[in-house]
Design a protein around this motif. Structure first.
Motif, PDB file in Angstrom:
ATOM      1  N   LEU A  58       0.854  -1.186   0.000  1.00 22.28           N
ATOM      2  CA  LEU A  58       0.000   0.000   0.000  1.00 22.28           C
ATOM      3  C   LEU A  58       0.892   1.239   0.000  1.00 22.28           C
ATOM      4  N   LEU A  59       0.693   2.091  -0.994  1.00 28.65           N
ATOM      5  CA  LEU A  59       1.406   3.364  -1.050  1.00 28.65           C
ATOM      6  C   LEU A  59       0.416   4.453  -0.655  1.00 28.65           C
ATOM      7  N   HIS A  60       0.709   5.122   0.432  1.00 25.64           N
ATOM      8  CA  HIS A  60      -0.193   6.176   0.884  1.00 25.64           C
ATOM      9  C   HIS A  60       0.287   7.512   0.318  1.00 25.64           C
ATOM     10  N   CYS A  61      -0.390   7.955  -0.730  1.00 26.79           N
ATOM     11  CA  CYS A  61      -0.012   9.199  -1.419  1.00 26.79           C
ATOM     12  C   CYS A  61      -1.119  10.243  -1.353  1.00 26.79           C
ATOM     13  N   ALA A  62      -2.146   9.963  -0.569  1.00 26.44           N
ATOM     14  CA  ALA A  62      -3.245  10.923  -0.437  1.00 26.44           C
ATOM     15  C   ALA A  62      -2.798  12.040   0.503  1.00 26.44           C
ATOM     16  N   ALA A  63      -2.849  13.264   0.004  1.00 26.02           N
ATOM     17  CA  ALA A  63      -2.432  14.394   0.832  1.00 26.02           C
ATOM     18  C   ALA A  63      -2.885  15.698   0.192  1.00 26.02           C
ATOM     19  N   LEU A  64      -2.993  16.676   1.035  1.00 27.12           N
ATOM     20  CA  LEU A  64      -3.182  18.040   0.574  1.00 27.12           C
ATOM     21  C   LEU A  64      -1.775  18.624   0.586  1.00 27.12           C
ATOM     22  N   SER A  65      -1.196  18.845  -0.584  1.00 26.45           N
ATOM     23  CA  SER A  65       0.219  19.196  -0.603  1.00 26.45           C
ATOM     24  C   SER A  65       0.528  20.640  -0.963  1.00 26.45           C
ATOM     25  N   ARG A  66      -0.001  21.111  -2.058  1.00 22.93           N
ATOM     26  CA  ARG A  66       0.337  22.481  -2.438  1.00 22.93           C
ATOM     27  C   ARG A  66      -0.753  23.084  -3.283  1.00 22.93           C
ATOM     28  N   PRO A  67      -0.824  24.319  -3.440  1.00 24.74           N
ATOM     29  CA  PRO A  67       0.090  25.312  -2.868  1.00 24.74           C
ATOM     30  C   PRO A  67      -0.132  25.470  -1.360  1.00 24.74           C
ATOM     31  N   MET A  68       0.859  25.996  -0.695  1.00 23.92           N
ATOM     32  CA  MET A  68       0.791  26.170   0.758  1.00 23.92           C
ATOM     33  C   MET A  68      -0.370  27.065   1.166  1.00 23.92           C
ATOM     34  N   LYS A  69      -0.827  27.890   0.270  1.00 24.18           N
ATOM     35  CA  LYS A  69      -1.968  28.761   0.570  1.00 24.18           C
ATOM     36  C   LYS A  69      -3.202  27.943   0.956  1.00 24.18           C
ATOM     37  N   LEU A  70      -3.334  26.742   0.378  1.00 24.85           N
ATOM     38  CA  LEU A  70      -4.458  25.869   0.734  1.00 24.85           C
ATOM     39  C   LEU A  70      -4.441  25.528   2.221  1.00 24.85           C
ATOM     40  N   HIS A  71      -3.251  25.319   2.755  1.00 26.17           N
ATOM     41  CA  HIS A  71      -3.124  24.997   4.179  1.00 26.17           C
ATOM     42  C   HIS A  71      -3.505  26.206   5.039  1.00 26.17           C
ATOM     43  N   ASP A  72      -3.083  27.369   4.605  1.00 26.49           N
ATOM     44  CA  ASP A  72      -3.409  28.600   5.344  1.00 26.49           C
ATOM     45  C   ASP A  72      -4.903  28.904   5.287  1.00 26.49           C
ATOM     46  N   ASP A  73      -5.500  28.657   4.135  1.00 25.91           N
ATOM     47  CA  ASP A  73      -6.919  28.964   3.957  1.00 25.91           C
ATOM     48  C   ASP A  73      -7.841  27.985   4.677  1.00 25.91           C
ATOM     49  N   ASP A  74      -7.422  26.732   4.778  1.00 26.17           N
ATOM     50  CA  ASP A  74      -8.285  25.712   5.391  1.00 26.17           C
ATOM     51  C   ASP A  74      -7.429  24.742   6.201  1.00 26.17           C
ATOM     52  N   ILE A  75      -6.948  25.215   7.340  1.00 27.96           N
ATOM     53  CA  ILE A  75      -6.051  24.423   8.179  1.00 27.96           C
ATOM     54  C   ILE A  75      -6.733  23.137   8.657  1.00 27.96           C
ATOM     55  N   LYS A  76      -8.042  23.203   8.896  1.00 24.53           N
ATOM     56  CA  LYS A  76      -8.766  22.014   9.361  1.00 24.53           C
ATOM     57  C   LYS A  76      -8.721  20.912   8.298  1.00 24.53           C
ATOM     58  N   LYS A  77      -8.944  21.269   7.053  1.00 24.28           N
ATOM     59  CA  LYS A  77      -8.885  20.295   5.959  1.00 24.28           C
ATOM     60  C   LYS A  77      -7.473  19.717   5.850  1.00 24.28           C
ATOM     61  N   SER A  78      -6.486  20.566   5.977  1.00 26.47           N
ATOM     62  CA  SER A  78      -5.096  20.141   5.904  1.00 26.47           C
ATOM     63  C   SER A  78      -4.779  19.130   7.004  1.00 26.47           C
ATOM     64  N   ILE A  79      -5.200  19.427   8.217  1.00 27.10           N
ATOM     65  CA  ILE A  79      -4.963  18.515   9.345  1.00 27.10           C
ATOM     66  C   ILE A  79      -5.715  17.208   9.136  1.00 27.10           C
ATOM     67  N   ASN A  80      -6.968  17.288   8.723  1.00 23.46           N
ATOM     68  CA  ASN A  80      -7.764  16.073   8.512  1.00 23.46           C
ATOM     69  C   ASN A  80      -7.129  15.156   7.476  1.00 23.46           C
ATOM     70  N   ILE A  81      -6.774  15.694   6.327  1.00 20.53           N
ATOM     71  CA  ILE A  81      -6.238  14.856   5.254  1.00 20.53           C
ATOM     72  C   ILE A  81      -4.821  14.386   5.559  1.00 20.53           C
ATOM     73  N   ASN A  82      -3.963  15.304   5.946  1.00 15.36           N
ATOM     74  CA  ASN A  82      -2.546  14.973   6.097  1.00 15.36           C
ATOM     75  C   ASN A  82      -2.201  14.245   7.387  1.00 15.36           C
ATOM     76  N   ILE A  83      -2.924  14.504   8.442  1.00 14.06           N
ATOM     77  CA  ILE A  83      -2.586  13.885   9.728  1.00 14.06           C
ATOM     78  C   ILE A  83      -3.588  12.802  10.110  1.00 14.06           C
ATOM     79  N   ILE A  84      -4.861  13.156  10.188  1.00 16.14           N
ATOM     80  CA  ILE A  84      -5.889  12.192  10.592  1.00 16.14           C
ATOM     81  C   ILE A  84      -6.015  11.078   9.550  1.00 16.14           C
ATOM     82  N   GLY A  85      -6.057  11.436   8.279  1.00 13.26           N
ATOM     83  CA  GLY A  85      -6.167  10.437   7.216  1.00 13.26           C
ATOM     84  C   GLY A  85      -4.991   9.472   7.224  1.00 13.26           C
TER      85      GLY A  85
END
Length: 95
Positions: A58-85
């Motif tokens: 299993l290769l886990h490649c699901a992530a919210l990666s760039r642009p970094m503005k996406l992380h700034d605009d929706d930190i909750k989504k970033s945390i959910n996908i990148n950490i919780i997921g």
């Protein structure tokens, strides 16, 4: 001699890496689930897909990666996908 191809699941199957892998792969049977088929935010969704496909790897490649503005605009989504997921994928794989 007929050797079965190894099965690989690539989470984030619609992402940049997956698109390249789809074009280049000749050796493996690779599954590229989309967000509907496999939702990394739901452990049961991961569990069902893994149980059905039975991947060797299993290769886990699901992530919210760039642009970094996406992380700034929706930190909750970033945390959910990148950490919780990612945590959910690890939990299911450890089972």
């Amino acid at each position: 001699m007929n050797i079965m191809k190894k099965k690989i699941e690539v989470n984030g199957g619609q992402g940049r890496f997956a698109k390249i892998l789809k074009k280049k792969n000749k050796k493996y049977k690779i599954f590229f689930p989309n967000k509907v088929e496999l939702n990394i935010l739901k452990e049961n969704s991961i569990r069902k897909f893994v149980k059905r496909v039975k991947p060797d790897y299993l290769l886990h490649c699901a992530a919210l990666s760039r642009p970094m503005k996406l992380h700034d605009d929706d930190i909750k989504k970033s945390i959910n996908i990148n950490i919780i997921g990612t945590s959910n994928v690890v939990k299911v794989c450890s089972e």
